[in-house]
Design a protein around this motif. Structure first.
Motif, PDB file in Angstrom:
ATOM      1  N   THR A 153      45.117  69.256  32.784  1.00 45.75           N
ATOM      2  CA  THR A 153      44.659  70.545  32.268  1.00 45.75           C
ATOM      3  C   THR A 153      43.539  70.369  31.256  1.00 45.75           C
ATOM      4  OG1 THR A 153      46.841  71.522  32.594  1.00 45.75           O
ATOM      5  CG2 THR A 153      45.380  72.626  31.049  1.00 45.75           C
ATOM      6  N   ALA A 154      43.694  69.404  30.354  1.00 48.63           N
ATOM      7  CA  ALA A 154      42.665  69.181  29.340  1.00 48.63           C
ATOM      8  C   ALA A 154      41.339  68.776  29.983  1.00 48.63           C
ATOM      9  CB  ALA A 154      43.129  68.110  28.351  1.00 48.63           C
ATOM     10  N   LEU A 155      41.378  67.848  30.934  1.00 48.38           N
ATOM     11  CA  LEU A 155      40.141  67.378  31.564  1.00 48.38           C
ATOM     12  C   LEU A 155      39.484  68.477  32.394  1.00 48.38           C
ATOM     13  CD1 LEU A 155      41.205  63.786  32.704  1.00 48.38           C
ATOM     14  CD2 LEU A 155      39.731  64.404  30.778  1.00 48.38           C
ATOM     15  N   SER A 156      40.281  69.220  33.156  1.00 42.25           N
ATOM     16  CA  SER A 156      39.702  70.272  33.999  1.00 42.25           C
ATOM     17  C   SER A 156      39.149  71.414  33.150  1.00 42.25           C
ATOM     18  CB  SER A 156      40.746  70.796  34.982  1.00 42.25           C
ATOM     19  OG  SER A 156      41.880  71.316  34.310  1.00 42.25           O
ATOM     20  N   THR A 157      39.805  71.717  32.029  1.00 44.53           N
ATOM     21  CA  THR A 157      39.299  72.773  31.144  1.00 44.53           C
ATOM     22  C   THR A 157      37.979  72.362  30.513  1.00 44.53           C
ATOM     23  OG1 THR A 157      41.552  73.532  30.651  1.00 44.53           O
ATOM     24  CG2 THR A 157      39.811  74.179  29.122  1.00 44.53           C
ATOM     25  N   VAL A 158      37.906  71.135  30.039  1.00 46.53           N
ATOM     26  CA  VAL A 158      36.651  70.642  29.447  1.00 46.53           C
ATOM     27  C   VAL A 158      35.530  70.666  30.481  1.00 46.53           C
ATOM     28  CG1 VAL A 158      35.502  68.607  28.487  1.00 46.53           C
ATOM     29  CG2 VAL A 158      37.774  69.263  27.670  1.00 46.53           C
ATOM     30  N   MET A 159      35.845  70.302  31.716  1.00 45.27           N
ATOM     31  CA  MET A 159      34.817  70.308  32.759  1.00 45.27           C
ATOM     32  C   MET A 159      34.278  71.717  33.001  1.00 45.27           C
ATOM     33  SD  MET A 159      35.077  69.117  36.734  1.00 45.27           S
ATOM     34  CE  MET A 159      35.964  70.628  37.112  1.00 45.27           C
ATOM     35  N   THR A 160      35.171  72.710  33.081  1.00 49.86           N
ATOM     36  CA  THR A 160      34.708  74.077  33.299  1.00 49.86           C
ATOM     37  C   THR A 160      33.906  74.589  32.104  1.00 49.86           C
ATOM     38  OG1 THR A 160      36.813  74.959  32.473  1.00 49.86           O
ATOM     39  CG2 THR A 160      36.610  74.634  34.841  1.00 49.86           C
ATOM     40  N   LEU A 161      34.257  74.127  30.897  1.00 46.99           N
ATOM     41  CA  LEU A 161      33.476  74.522  29.726  1.00 46.99           C
ATOM     42  C   LEU A 161      32.063  73.961  29.798  1.00 46.99           C
ATOM     43  CD1 LEU A 161      36.004  74.121  26.746  1.00 46.99           C
ATOM     44  CD2 LEU A 161      35.390  76.173  28.014  1.00 46.99           C
ATOM     45  N   LEU A 162      31.948  72.723  30.237  1.00 45.00           N
ATOM     46  CA  LEU A 162      30.619  72.115  30.335  1.00 45.00           C
ATOM     47  C   LEU A 162      29.753  72.837  31.358  1.00 45.00           C
ATOM     48  CD1 LEU A 162      31.512  68.307  30.149  1.00 45.00           C
ATOM     49  CD2 LEU A 162      30.468  69.728  28.372  1.00 45.00           C
ATOM     50  N   VAL A 163      30.388  73.330  32.422  1.00 42.24           N
ATOM     51  CA  VAL A 163      29.647  74.074  33.444  1.00 42.24           C
ATOM     52  C   VAL A 163      29.002  75.311  32.842  1.00 42.24           C
ATOM     53  CG1 VAL A 163      29.932  75.464  35.537  1.00 42.24           C
ATOM     54  CG2 VAL A 163      30.984  73.215  35.379  1.00 42.24           C
ATOM     55  N   MET A 164      29.653  75.927  31.864  1.00 44.22           N
ATOM     56  CA  MET A 164      29.084  77.094  31.200  1.00 44.22           C
ATOM     57  C   MET A 164      28.201  76.707  30.020  1.00 44.22           C
ATOM     58  SD  MET A 164      32.230  79.837  31.183  1.00 44.22           S
ATOM     59  CE  MET A 164      31.096  81.161  30.765  1.00 44.22           C
ATOM     60  N   MET A 165      28.608  75.679  29.272  1.00 41.73           N
ATOM     61  CA  MET A 165      27.927  75.377  28.013  1.00 41.73           C
ATOM     62  C   MET A 165      26.533  74.783  28.222  1.00 41.73           C
ATOM     63  SD  MET A 165      29.222  73.003  24.874  1.00 41.73           S
ATOM     64  CE  MET A 165      30.796  73.859  24.919  1.00 41.73           C
ATOM     65  N   VAL A 166      26.419  73.867  29.159  1.00 42.13           N
ATOM     66  CA  VAL A 166      25.124  73.204  29.351  1.00 42.13           C
ATOM     67  C   VAL A 166      24.035  74.215  29.720  1.00 42.13           C
ATOM     68  CG1 VAL A 166      23.860  71.525  30.740  1.00 42.13           C
ATOM     69  CG2 VAL A 166      26.153  70.969  29.893  1.00 42.13           C
TER      70      VAL A 166
END
Length: 284
Positions: A113-126
């Motif tokens: 959950t932690a890794l997948s959440t961080v990945m989705t955040l990067l998709v928006m943040m970058v």
């Protein structure tokens, strides 16, 4: 080898393997990233929409809030959905049958959950950092703020997701929880300043993590002038830490009790009964 740590190592390995499967599965990636990509496209269309007396556009104002919302949504709903699904298919029963299996299983869920959440955040943040004027990490302080908000937000929401997941016997019931959660998101200042809402609604919003995670990410990524539209014209970092920390403590106290109760009730007959109900629902 210290047997005490064996379940934790096994859980870490399980979480990493499941994350590798997640990022190599087109179906899994599409389901996880599609909502974030849709939100990003909508905000791009709004990046030239001005807001009265605001130094940034409507899209730029909303992007950090969406990132904060994804932290809460990912931590809560991902854990809840995994537990509900794998309780029905018998995965939890198999984990229960292995010494230390439940511990390893839960560690794996947290890692995934932690890794997948961080990945989705990067998709928006970058894209947000490059496409929206006024959105950026406000120096070292902003970067550190975003990191602790992300960390505390996940610690606050994942145990509550586990607690709720232990109470749900079928993944089909997860959708019912979406209604109150969507309502909370709507009044939490994610899409517009919470100060535009009545005082009693503001009070309700401040009880739950969604508002505070949105506030924390806004403080890290928006110009200081935007604090003027917040409650008390302050980013309220101490209050953010206190409320999210309170949810984390409550979740870590409640989740183990409910998870042990759920594990005691797991049996082959219970899994078979849930599968039978699922098949009957599918036929209907």
């Amino acid at each position: 080898m210290n047997r005490t740590w064996t379940p934790y190592r096994a859980g870490l390995l399980r979480g990493l393997l499941e994350f590798r499967y997640f990022v190599t599965s087109a179906a899994e990636m599409t389901g996880a990233l599609f909502p974030s990509l849709i939100a990003l496209v909508v905000m791009i269309f709004l990046r030239d929409t001005d807001v009265d007396s605001s130094v940034v556009s409507l899209g730029a104002m909303t992007m950090p809030s969406l990132i904060g919302m994804n932290i809460a949504f990912g931590g809560l709903m991902n854990v809840l959905g995994i537990l509900a699904t794998e309780r029905e298919d018998g995965t939890l029963l198999r984990a229960k049958a292995i010494p230390g299996g439940m511990t390893g299983y839960l560690v794996g869920v947290v890692v995934l959950t932690a890794l997948s959440t961080v990945m989705t955040l990067l998709v928006m943040m970058v894209p947000a950092l490059t496409l929206f004027d006024g959105v950026g990490l406000n120096g070292l302080g902003g970067t550190l703020t975003l990191l602790w908000v992300l960390t505390v937000g996940l610690v606050a929401t994942m145990p509550m997701g586990a607690a709720l997941g232990s109470l749900i016997s079928s993944p089909r019931l997860v959708g019912l929880l979406m209604l109150p959660i969507t309502g909370l998101i709507a009044v939490s200042g994610i899409f517009y300043p919470v100060t535009a809402l009545p005082g009693w609604v503001q009070g309700i919003a401040q009880v739950f993590p969604f508002y505070w995670l949105g506030l924390g990410t806004r403080s890290a990524m928006l110009p200081d002038a935007m604090v003027a539209v917040e409650i008390g014209q302050s980013w309220r970092h101490l209050e953010t830490l206190a409320v999210l920390g309170g949810w984390a403590v409550a979740g870590m106290l409640l989740a183990p009790l409910l998870l042990r109760r759920m594990a005691r009730r797991e049996s082959g007959s219970a899994v078979a009964a849930r599968r039978e109900r699922a098949m009957q629902s599918a036929v209907r």
